[in-house]
Write a protein that holds these residues in place. Structure first.
Motif, PDB file in Angstrom:
ATOM      1  N   ILE A 156      43.474  46.721  31.626  1.00 40.69           N
ATOM      2  CA  ILE A 156      43.794  47.111  33.009  1.00 40.69           C
ATOM      3  C   ILE A 156      45.185  46.648  33.387  1.00 40.69           C
ATOM      4  O   ILE A 156      46.017  47.430  33.878  1.00 40.69           O
ATOM      5  N   ALA A 157      45.499  45.378  33.098  1.00 41.70           N
ATOM      6  CA  ALA A 157      46.806  44.856  33.504  1.00 41.70           C
ATOM      7  C   ALA A 157      47.930  45.601  32.789  1.00 41.70           C
ATOM      8  O   ALA A 157      48.925  45.980  33.407  1.00 41.70           O
ATOM      9  N   TRP A 179      47.439  29.741  46.654  1.00 44.56           N
ATOM     10  CA  TRP A 179      47.430  29.652  48.112  1.00 44.56           C
ATOM     11  C   TRP A 179      47.133  30.995  48.745  1.00 44.56           C
ATOM     12  O   TRP A 179      46.391  31.102  49.722  1.00 44.56           O
ATOM     13  N   ILE A 180      47.742  32.038  48.170  1.00 42.12           N
ATOM     14  CA  ILE A 180      47.515  33.386  48.723  1.00 42.12           C
ATOM     15  C   ILE A 180      46.035  33.748  48.646  1.00 42.12           C
ATOM     16  O   ILE A 180      45.484  34.390  49.525  1.00 42.12           O
ATOM     17  N   TYR A 181      45.386  33.274  47.553  1.00 45.16           N
ATOM     18  CA  TYR A 181      43.980  33.603  47.340  1.00 45.16           C
ATOM     19  C   TYR A 181      43.037  32.541  47.914  1.00 45.16           C
ATOM     20  O   TYR A 181      41.821  32.625  47.722  1.00 45.16           O
ATOM     21  N   VAL A 237      43.157  37.708  39.370  1.00 45.56           N
ATOM     22  CA  VAL A 237      43.997  37.240  38.256  1.00 45.56           C
ATOM     23  C   VAL A 237      44.732  38.426  37.628  1.00 45.56           C
ATOM     24  O   VAL A 237      45.896  38.317  37.230  1.00 45.56           O
ATOM     25  N   ILE A 238      44.075  39.570  37.583  1.00 47.63           N
ATOM     26  CA  ILE A 238      44.748  40.763  37.036  1.00 47.63           C
ATOM     27  C   ILE A 238      45.945  41.123  37.912  1.00 47.63           C
ATOM     28  O   ILE A 238      47.040  41.398  37.419  1.00 47.63           O
ATOM     29  N   PHE A 239      45.744  41.057  39.226  1.00 41.67           N
ATOM     30  CA  PHE A 239      46.850  41.391  40.129  1.00 41.67           C
ATOM     31  C   PHE A 239      48.027  40.429  39.918  1.00 41.67           C
ATOM     32  O   PHE A 239      49.175  40.850  39.837  1.00 41.67           O
ATOM     33  N   ALA A 240      47.703  39.134  39.813  1.00 43.25           N
ATOM     34  CA  ALA A 240      48.778  38.151  39.622  1.00 43.25           C
ATOM     35  C   ALA A 240      49.517  38.412  38.314  1.00 43.25           C
ATOM     36  O   ALA A 240      50.744  38.326  38.237  1.00 43.25           O
ATOM     37  N   ASN A 241      48.756  38.768  37.283  1.00 38.76           N
ATOM     38  CA  ASN A 241      49.387  39.059  35.991  1.00 38.76           C
ATOM     39  C   ASN A 241      50.293  40.287  36.088  1.00 38.76           C
ATOM     40  O   ASN A 241      51.392  40.305  35.535  1.00 38.76           O
ATOM     41  N   ILE A 242      49.826  41.300  36.799  1.00 39.30           N
ATOM     42  CA  ILE A 242      50.638  42.511  36.964  1.00 39.30           C
ATOM     43  C   ILE A 242      51.930  42.170  37.701  1.00 39.30           C
ATOM     44  O   ILE A 242      53.023  42.553  37.281  1.00 39.30           O
ATOM     45  N   LEU A 301      48.434  31.426  33.720  1.00 35.28           N
ATOM     46  CA  LEU A 301      48.123  31.996  35.027  1.00 35.28           C
ATOM     47  C   LEU A 301      46.644  31.796  35.364  1.00 35.28           C
ATOM     48  O   LEU A 301      46.292  31.309  36.436  1.00 35.28           O
ATOM     49  N   VAL A 302      45.804  32.162  34.394  1.00 34.80           N
ATOM     50  CA  VAL A 302      44.371  32.072  34.633  1.00 34.80           C
ATOM     51  C   VAL A 302      43.949  30.610  34.781  1.00 34.80           C
ATOM     52  O   VAL A 302      43.167  30.251  35.654  1.00 34.80           O
TER      53      VAL A 302
END
Lengths: 353, 319
Positions: free
Chosen positions: B98-99, B145-147, B181-186, B252-253
């Motif tokens: 997905i990412a 923090w955003i999450y 986590v996918i969004f952050a990776n993207i 990241l994760v």
């Protein structure tokens, strides 16, 4: 096939005008060459004709249709680019058939038309090759094949031969001209090389600094240049220009600063004493016993002819002879211009007198 | 690395009379070896040795503080029947596919956009690169923090807009956590794809587009028949790297979720770390890490064979 009318066309980039009102009528089926030094606006004009540049003012018509606001693909023109612009990931056949494919032509029809164009250009054995597997001349032919396949109203060539070596250039020149004689499609050809212009054109348009200096058949331009620019641009080696004053009391001649008398056949009346530029082509100078005295500076034999660069006072003059005269640098020679083919230009405006 | 040729055999014969050390110092073949030695030593010490050690360890029952004994495939047999391991494989594949797909889509779109003439082009290009140059852990903390369950700016904004009534549990709910986590990776990976593809786009000669325009191509057809095929070599390289980086992602994760909630975001890399380092079972952790190798090889193989098909590109002159 169609005629092309370029009418008072101007082009500005930002506030900077590069074409100052250019009018060029092009007859149906003609081979017109736009020629001029770099930066004269010839390529810009061609790109405007193709639809790759907007027209700032004026009109361009192909056939009866003004195409100012017509999309490039609807103008029914085909263009050959200087760097050929072949699609590197397509074979020769795919390159040539691409425009037909985009029009959703039948595959069988595409194949037939590509084959036919390939036959005309001797490309048949190369149809499955990729552009990188071709020589410069072959790429050039594929670029032309891509144009031919579409059977357009007008062919546009943008300095198509400048990436080829000298020998190939001469061969392709002939090939393009033959092609035009065979297909009779209206062709607009841009080059900076006046020899290409002279050898290929029905009509030459000499451009300089965004204006048309003169247009006409190659020999008209050679024989009767309208101004000093055209006179100097057309012909190789270039025409000699000598500054002097017109004398017409009794005998008609141009007197140079060091007192040499240059013969002239005719001059506008009442211009005695006028400051003029005397133009004579290198091939119109003869060695004689009574001509202008000049000192030989350089002798350049080319085999078929010999160019002799010599000096009259401070001014340089080039003469071309087919005979092999025995002259050495430092020799004094006498050059006699042929009066009937000498040209006179106004010193200030450069206009032909 | 035997591509360096002895172009001066006469000299080699002549050199035979000199002492060995002199010959080793001046012989072209030996000289090449000396020059390669630092790089080779570096690669062996920091790449080949750890890799070999890791693979060897996966066949032992080594723990922190105890040298392992060879146990054959026992670690792998354990993993085969371990549902958490399979969940991490699923998570890793989901995360990667997905990412990477979205990074490719957005990256290509951005590249096409940045390739046009626009005001402040250089500045916009620099801004696009920012997510890439911020250290991963820093951006992960920002995302944390955003999450945040209580103080999330996203939840706050949506509540203020009246779209939702209570905070979204971004990192506490399995689906939300995966998406987060996918969004952050993207966010982090897009610049790499975009800038590399932009570099690729700029190698395409503008006259090809002009020729295609005159041939009657629409914007979409120009992309489909000119841009895309000419960009495929770059796409293959950039996507291979993107897939490798995403598949092996750890920082990241780990910074965001540590694999939670209920292992929903555990990737193979994070699971390997947890089992190998935190739990001390080095053998098992090594086995998980080793299990990633076939996937990575498959990704490389796909792009390799994808690249091999482009006949038009082979050879040196391609102008």
């Amino acid at each position: 096939m169609a005629s092309v009318q370029i009418n008072d066309v101007r082009k500005s980039f930002g506030g900077f005008e590069v074409l100052h009102g250019v009018t060029v009528p092009i007859e149906d089926g003609a081979f017109v060459v736009l020629v001029g030094p770099s930066g004269c606006g010839k390529s810009t004009l061609l790109r405007m004709l193709a639809g790759l540049e907007n027209i700032t003012s004026g009109t361009i018509a192909i056939g009866d249709r003004v195409v100012n606001n017509v999309q490039p693909k609807e103008r029914d023109i085909a263009m050959v680019f200087q760097n050929y612009a072949l699609y590197p990931h397509m074979t020769v056949a795919q390159n040539m058939g691409f425009s037909l494919k985009l029009r959703n032509a039948e595959q069988a029809d595409i194949t037939t038309r590509v084959k036919k164009a390939a036959d005309i250009l001797d490309l048949t054995p190369l149809l499955d090759r990729y552009p990188r597997q071709l020589s410069g001349g072959q790429r050039q032919r594929v670029a032309m094949g891509r144009a031919i396949v579409r059977d357009p109203q007008v062919f546009l060539f943008d300095e198509p031969l400048s990436n080829l070596d000298a020998k190939l250039r001469v061969a392709m020149r002939t090939e393009i001209k033959e092609l035009h004689q065979r297909l009779k499609t209206t062709t607009v050809y841009v080059t900076h090389d006046q020899i290409e212009a002279m050898t290929m054109a029905d009509k030459i348009v000499v451009m300089h600094d965004g204006i048309v200096e003169q247009m006409g058949s190659p020999l008209e331009l050679y024989d009767r240049p309208d101004n000093q620019f055209v006179a100097g641009f057309i012909g190789s080696p270039a025409m000699n220009f000598l500054n002097g004053h017109l004398r017409s009391n009794g005998q008609l001649y141009v007197e140079t600063e060091n007192g040499s008398k240059l013969p002239i056949a005719s001059a506008p009346p009442g211009s005695d004493g006028r400051a003029v530029v005397y133009g004579v082509r290198p091939e119109h100078l003869d060695l004689a016993s009574d001509g202008i005295e000049a000192e030989v500076a350089v002798v350049e034999p080319t085999g078929s002819e010999t160019q002799i660069v010599s000096r009259i006072g401070t001014q340089e003059i080039i003469a071309v002879f087919r005979d092999r005269h025995q002259v050495q640098p430092g020799d004094k020679i006498h050059l006699r211009p042929r009066a009937d083919v000498a040209h006179l230009f106004d010193k200030d405006t450069g206009r032909r007198l | 690395m035997t591509t360096i040729q002895t172009s001066m055999p006469a000299r080699a014969v002549h050199a035979d009379t000199r002492p060995l050390w002199d010959r080793l110092r001046t012989n072209r073949n030996w000289l090449a070896l000396w020059f390669m030695l630092p790089a080779a030593a570096f690669l062996i010490l920091f790449l080949a040795y750890p890799l070999g050690l890791g693979i060897w360890m996966s066949f032992t029952d080594e723990r922190i503080g105890r040298t392992g004994v060879f146990v054959g495939l026992e670690n792998y047999e354990w993993l085969w029947s371990d549902s958490i391991f399979w969940l991490s494989v699923f998570n890793t594949l989901l995360y990667t596919i997905i990412a990477s797909a979205i990074k490719f889509a957005i990256g290509l779109y951005l590249a096409l956009l940045l390739n046009r003439h626009m005001p402040f082009k250089a500045m916009i290009r620099a801004i696009v690169l920012i997510p890439f140059i911020v250290p991963t852990v820093l951006s992960a903390i920002a995302f944390w923090w955003i999450y945040d369950a209580q103080f999330s700016i996203i939840s706050w904004s949506l509540i203020k807009l009246g779209l939702i009534t209570q905070n979204i549990n971004f990192l506490g709910d399995t689906d939300w956590a995966r998406a987060s986590v996918i969004f952050a990776n993207i966010w982090r990976g897009v610049p790499f794809v975009a800038i590399t593809l932009l570099a690729g786009l700029q190698t395409v000669s503008p006259s090809l587009y002009e020729a295609a325009t005159l041939d009657g191509a629409t914007d979409w057809q120009r992309f489909r028949y000119i841009t895309y095929p000419l960009l495929t070599p770059i796409i293959a390289v950039v996507m291979t790297f993107s897939v490798l980086f995403t598949f092996t992602d750890f920082q990241l994760v780990w910074a965001l979720t540590r694999g939670g909630p209920v292992n929903a975001t555990h990737l193979m890399a994070t699971l390997s770390y947890q089992r190998g380092i935190l739990s001390g079972r080095l053998g098992e952790g090594a086995a998980i890490a080793t299990a990633m190798i076939p996937f990575l090889l498959a990704a490389i193989a796909i792009s390799w064979f994808g690249m091999q098909r482009r006949k038009w590109q082979q050879g040196s002159d391609n102008d």
